[in-house]
Every structure is written in structure tokens, then in C-alpha cells.
Design an enzyme around this catalytic site. Structure first.
Site, short mmCIF file in Angstrom:
data_model
loop_
_atom_site.label_atom_id
_atom_site.label_comp_id
_atom_site.label_asym_id
_atom_site.label_seq_id
_atom_site.Cartn_x
_atom_site.Cartn_y
_atom_site.Cartn_z
N HIS A 443 -34.18 -68.80 -36.00
CA HIS A 443 -33.81 -68.01 -37.17
C HIS A 443 -32.30 -67.89 -37.26
O HIS A 443 -31.58 -68.05 -36.26
CB HIS A 443 -34.38 -66.58 -37.08
CG HIS A 443 -35.87 -66.50 -37.03
ND1 HIS A 443 -36.66 -66.83 -38.09
CD2 HIS A 443 -36.71 -66.11 -36.03
CE1 HIS A 443 -37.94 -66.64 -37.76
NE2 HIS A 443 -37.99 -66.21 -36.52
N THR A 470 -35.95 -57.56 -45.22
CA THR A 470 -36.69 -58.80 -44.95
C THR A 470 -38.17 -58.69 -45.30
O THR A 470 -38.86 -59.71 -45.40
CB THR A 470 -36.56 -59.20 -43.46
OG1 THR A 470 -36.79 -58.05 -42.65
CG2 THR A 470 -35.18 -59.74 -43.17
N TYR A 494 -47.85 -52.77 -41.33
CA TYR A 494 -47.07 -53.98 -41.58
C TYR A 494 -45.82 -53.66 -42.41
O TYR A 494 -45.87 -52.97 -43.43
CB TYR A 494 -47.91 -55.03 -42.33
CG TYR A 494 -47.07 -56.16 -42.88
CD1 TYR A 494 -46.59 -57.16 -42.05
CD2 TYR A 494 -46.72 -56.21 -44.24
CE1 TYR A 494 -45.80 -58.19 -42.54
CE2 TYR A 494 -45.93 -57.23 -44.74
CZ TYR A 494 -45.47 -58.22 -43.89
OH TYR A 494 -44.68 -59.22 -44.38
N ARG A 514 -45.43 -60.05 -37.52
CA ARG A 514 -46.32 -60.68 -36.53
C ARG A 514 -47.10 -59.61 -35.79
O ARG A 514 -47.18 -59.59 -34.56
CB ARG A 514 -45.51 -61.54 -35.56
CG ARG A 514 -44.72 -62.65 -36.26
CD ARG A 514 -43.92 -63.48 -35.28
NE ARG A 514 -42.91 -64.28 -35.94
CZ ARG A 514 -41.93 -64.92 -35.33
NH1 ARG A 514 -41.83 -64.85 -34.02
NH2 ARG A 514 -41.05 -65.63 -36.02
N GLY A 538 -40.15 -64.50 -49.09
CA GLY A 538 -39.06 -63.98 -49.91
C GLY A 538 -38.91 -64.81 -51.18
O GLY A 538 -38.45 -65.94 -51.15
#
Length: 572
Positions: A443, A470, A494, A514, A538
Site C-alpha cells: 500500500h 478510506t 465495519y 478485513r 473508492g
């Protein structure tokens, strides 16, 4: 001495070095005089003072200890196992284990429930609360702790552990993002569940030691008059000695349990026959259902792009929620996930109404010694098969204009989040667009820091960071308003945060990516457990809808592979 003589019939307390043969005042962590000194030290009033023992760790693992404290058939007791793997694949220095907090705060919208076990019997307080984060912050103000430099500085030794979901941002923005505008909740999971732990076990993998820690509340058992709770300076020597003896009893009990090393349920041993580094096959995707059809998700992408063209937002992170039925026990899935996808935040957390199993790569918010850290992580490539291919992929990632533009936007969001609670002039981008490598992917990472204003605590920092850009978009509030009209269900944990806030007001909260949200399946279901996995993409003006849809699939399949491995390795 031989192993037979070391496991004689002496009581566990004696084996732990805490019985009559041991002078418990010899060690700084159990010294009565040191305890009394800490209780009266400093100008500020002190209420929480720790006692602790250090043990050799070479006969115990965090997984074993968790199963020592919590049996397999108990998945409702609030309990946690927190581990970490560094980017280069090494185990981080500390792991943390705890079970049965003394206080629990559970919030569903504005309905707050506090369970308090500190008197020895359960006391339940139910109330309407506009902002549960502020409620917990006020509870913490009542629990000032002693300064204890002898304990590991960066380790969690006691305090709050739990999660706050994506929708807890609505507490801070109730007019712009009211709960009644949110999608329906089809699982009944609390928006927040935090537990206050006076007992914790810390594995120091570098020093090869285990710290068993018990925080003592100096107010326990002290009678109160109309003037309110006593200050520590007002407590008599006898009252402090009584608190010490009570704390030592609890510490000795926990140390004995750790050293006895008796699993409350067997830990099954399994073979790892699966290729853990391989990408997920079609079989993994075939067993997964979603809360959105592909057509619905693609229409959602087009709606996001329409809002972006209108200028409502620059980016909107649209997610879908997948579901897998399995007989694999959540703890065995956690064990499998440690193999499949080791990450900086490895989490097993039992909560009210669900179990959370996570392997998150990303900080939501970290505070240490009053400095807040925000680390945007955006822009992804798979790892290369060779060093040369890995380097080439990293170079390509840093030249991808779309990825760079999105990342810079998230860095700006991070600066805004930190700036809301930081002292003027202290917000700093310490690292910008560095490649961070993990087991399967790499990343782009940046680091934003700022020193908290004097009146702000870690809880203020968390409220300013939730939810991360994000998982929401930019600008954050407008993106979330748009998502409320597209996504069919509330996100739950989440996109929120999972982690801890210590008695000393240090915080380490992972972004709930995750992350599997696990509930017991209905009695008539074919399997015991229902695993929910959620992933987002995104969306920007030039997004390729098919590629964005596939990204959400790919992100979730690593989690599905952990369920597959647990089934293969541990099925009876």
C-alpha cells in the site's frame, strides 16, 4: 529439579512464587510499600494503582492463554486477544489477552447500557445518552492512574477494550447524519461495546516474559459520605493496606491460573494443506452471498459518480457485505487468519451479539503521550513473486496518477481530523507516500501527527478520526449522506474502530477493515455460524465500475480463505 518434582501437589500460588515461601514485598510489582508510595505520589489524585508479576513465557502462547481463560463454548463473555505482525513478517513485541471486564458500556443508537461488576454483583444502568463516547470519557476522568514507569511503556496494561462501529460518527454529527437517516439494521449489533479491564496479561515476545497485571481501585470498599468519593490523600494507611491485600488476592488468583496452564477446552491441532500464499479461487467466491446484487452495486457506483460530477463529493467509498455459513468455530477461524493474512492488527474480540475476527493493516487513531497519529493507507498492488517484480510493482503504484490523487485527498482528510483536536501549529505530515509491504499486498502509506490540546483526551481524538476517509470518502459527511441512500444495511463494526484505551489515556485503535462480524446462525440453519465480511471501493469520477466491483470481491476473499482453512484443518 526434574519435571515431576516441579509439578508436585503444592498449591498453584506456591508454584507461582506467591505462597508462604516467597516474600511478596521483594519485587517492585508486588511490594506493599511501593504500592502505598504510588497511591500517594504526585500532585493529582490517584485512584488506580497496579500490581503485577512477571513470568517466563516460553511455555505459553497467547492463543493457549486465551483458551485457558475462556472455554470454547463461551462466545458471549467479553474477552480479547490482540496480536500484531510487522510489515516485514516478524511478530511485534507485545500481545495482549484479557477476559471479563469489570464494567461494560453498550450503546445502540441513543440507548446506553452500563453493566458494572465492581461490587461483586452485577449492576445494570440503562439510560438515554446522546454521545456514548463522551460518557466513557467522563467515566475515565473518574479513574486517574498512578504513573508506573516499570511497566512496558507502549503496552496495554489495563483500561478499555472494544469497538465502536462506523455509525458512531453520528453521535458527533447528529444533525447532519441522524440515525433515522441510516439504512436499516438487520443484525441487531450494538453500535459500540467497550469493556473496562482491571486485569490484563501482556506477552513481551522480545524479553520472553509475561506480565500479569491487576489494577487496584483505591475506592473499592471505602465508605462514602455526602461529600463524594474520597481522595487518595484522604485514605488512611489501613485503607490502602486493605486495597493492597484485596488486589494481591486477585493477582495471585490470575497468576495461578496462568501458571497452571490448564486449557478450559482443547485446542485442536490441524494440518495446513492449503497454499496460504495463493489467491482465492472460484470456489471461495461461489460459497459467498452478498447483500447487494451485482446490478445493484453497479447502479450504486453510477449514482456515486453522478454525485461526484455534480460536485457533491470527490470520492465515495461504496461497500457491499458478504455472508458465509460455516461450522468452523470463530476462534479457529482466527487461528487460520493468523496464517492466511498476518497483519499489524490481529484481533479476536468477543462482544455483545457478535464475535469480531480481524486482520487490519491500518491505524484508525493512535495516541501516545498526548501525540495523535493518523496513517492513511490507500493505493494497492499485489506483492511480486520476486524482489525485482516487487520493486517494479511498487514503482508503478507510485506513478499511478489516480492512486496518488486519491491518497493525497486522504492525507488532507487526515490533517483535518488531527487538526480538530491538535494544538495550533503541531499538525505535521511526518511521512508522505511511502510503500508499505504486507504478506500479500503493498500500500501507499502516509503519517500525520499532532499534539492534543490540553483539554482533549484520546476519546476526543477518536471522535475526530471516526470514520476514516478510506471507508467513507471526501468530504466525509457528504459522502456518508450519499452512502445512506445507496447501501441497503447499516455497516455495524465495519469501517469503525477496534482496540484499546489505557488507564494512562494512551490509545491504539485499528480501522475495522478485513474484519469478520460473526453471529450464531438460526437453529434451523445448515451451519452453526454466520460470517459477515464487508469491503468497499473508492469511487471517483473516472472509476471503472467493473473493476471497482471486482475489488470488493478480491478484498473479501482472503477472509473467506481463512474460513476455508479452519474448516479443512480443524473439522472433526
Amino acid at each position: 529439579s526434574s519435571s515431576s518434582s516441579s509439578s508436585s501437589s503444592s498449591p498453584p500460588e506456591a508454584k507461582a512464587g506467591l505462597g508462604p515461601k516467597s516474600e511478596k514485598g521483594d519485587f517492585v510489582g508486588t511490594s506493599a510499600s511501593e504500592f502505598a508510595r504510588r497511591a500517594r505520589a504526585g500532585v493529582a489524585d490517584v485512584r488506580m494503582v497496579p500490581l503485577w508479576r512477571r513470568l517466563f513465557s516460553d511455555q505459553l502462547t497467547p492463543v493457549e492463554l486465551f483458551r485457558t481463560l475462556v472455554p470454547e463454548d463461551d462466545t458471549t463473555t467479553h474477552a480479547f486477544l490482540l496480536e500484531s505482525v510487522t510489515n516485514d513478517g516478524n511478530v511485534s513485541r507485545f500481545s495482549f489477552v484479557g477476559a471479563r471486564p469489570v464494567v461494560e458500556v453498550i450503546a445502540k443508537r441513543s440507548e446506553l447500557t452500563q453493566r458494572d461488576y465492581r461490587s461483586g454483583a452485577l449492576s445494570v444502568d440503562e439510560r438515554i445518552c446522546d454521545d456514548p463516547w463522551r460518557y466513557i470519557a467522563e467515566l475515565m476522568r473518574e479513574l486517574p492512574c498512578a504513573d508506573v514507569p516499570e511497566l512496558p511503556a507502549s503496552a496495554f496494561t489495563g483500561g478499555w477494550v472494544g469497538y465502536g462501529g462506523y455509525d458512531t460518527f453520528r453521535y458527533a454529527e447528529s444533525t447532519k447524519l441522524p440515525f433515522n437517516a441510516a439504512p436499516p439494521d438487520d443484525r441487531g449489533i450494538p453500535d459500540m461495546h467497550m469493556g473496562l479491564y482491571q486485569s490484563a496479561v501482556v506477552f513481551d515476545h522480545f524479553a520472553k516474559m509475561v506480565y500479569v497485571i491487576e489494577w487496584v481501585d483505591l475506592h473499592d470498599g471505602v465508605s462514602r459520605d455526602g461529600s463524594g468519593p474520597p481522595r487518595s490523600a484522604e485514605l488512611s494507611d489501613a485503607q490502602i493496606a486493605k486495597a493492597y491485600e484485596s488486589g494481591m488476592h486477585r493477582l495471585e488468583t490470575l497468576v495461578a491460573r496462568v501458571m497452571e496452564h490448564r486449557l478450559s477446552s482443547p485446542l485442536p491441532v490441524g494440518f495446513v494443506d492449503m497454499d496460504t500464499a495463493a489467491a482465492s479461487g472460484e470456489g471461495a467466491a461461489a460459497r459467498v452471498s452478498s447483500n447487494m446484487s451485482k446490478d445493484d452495486f453497479l447502479r450504486g457506483i453510477e449514482k456515486c459518480k453522478h454525485h461526484i460530477v455534480l460536485g457533491d463529493a470527490f470520492q465515495i467509498v461504496l461497500s457491499q457485505r458478504f455472508e458465509v455459513l460455516s461450522d468452523a468455530h470463530p476462534f479457529n477461524v482466527y487461528r487460520a487468519l493468523r496464517v492466511i493474512n498476518p497483519s499489524p492488527y490481529m484481533i479476536y474480540l468477543q462482544c455483545d451479539g457478535c464475535v469480531l475476527v480481524a486482520s487490519s493493516p491500518e491505524i484508525l487513531c493512535r495516541v501516545r503521550d498526548g501525540v495523535m497519529v493518523n496513517r492513511p493507507l490507500a493505493g494497492t498492488r499485489w506483492r511480486g513473486r520476486t524482489e525485482a517484480e516487487d520493486a517494479k510493482l511498487a514503482e508503478e503504484l507510485l506513478k499511478d496518477e489516480k492512486e496518488i490523487a486519491e491518497h493525497i485527498m486522504l492525507v488532507d482528510l487526515g490533517r483535518n481530523d488531527v487538526g480538530r483536536v491538535a494544538q495550533f501549529g503541531t499538525v505535521n505530515v511526518e511521512k508522505l507516500m511511502e510503500i508499505e509491504r504486507y504478506s500479500h499486498v503493498m500500500h501507499i502509506s502516509s503519517t500525520v501527527t499532532g499534539r492534543l490540546r490540553g483539554e482533549c483526551t484520546s476519546w476526543d481524538a477518536l471522535r475526530s478520526a471516526l470514520p476514516a476517509g478510506t471507508v467513507s470518502g471526501a468530504p466525509k459527511i457528504r459522502a456518508m449522506q450519499i452512502l445512506d441512500t445507496i447501501e441497503p444495511h447499516m455497516r455495524g463494526p465495519y469501517g469503525g474502530g477496534i482496540g484499546f484505551v489505557s488507564f494512562a489515556d494512551d490509545m491504539n485503535i485499528a480501522l475495522a477493515l478485513r474484519t469478520m462480524v460473526i453471529q450464531r446462525a438460526a437453529p434451523e440453519a445448515a451451519c452453526d455460524w454466520r460470517y459477515y465480511l464487508q469491503a468497499g471501493a473508492g469511487i471517483v469520477a473516472d472509476s471503472d465500475p467493473e473493476a471497482e466491483y471486482q475489488e470488493t470481491i478480491n478484498k473479501s476473499m482472503a477472509m473467506v480463505r481463512a474460513v476455508d482453512l479452519a474448516e479443512q484443518a480443524f473439522s472433526s
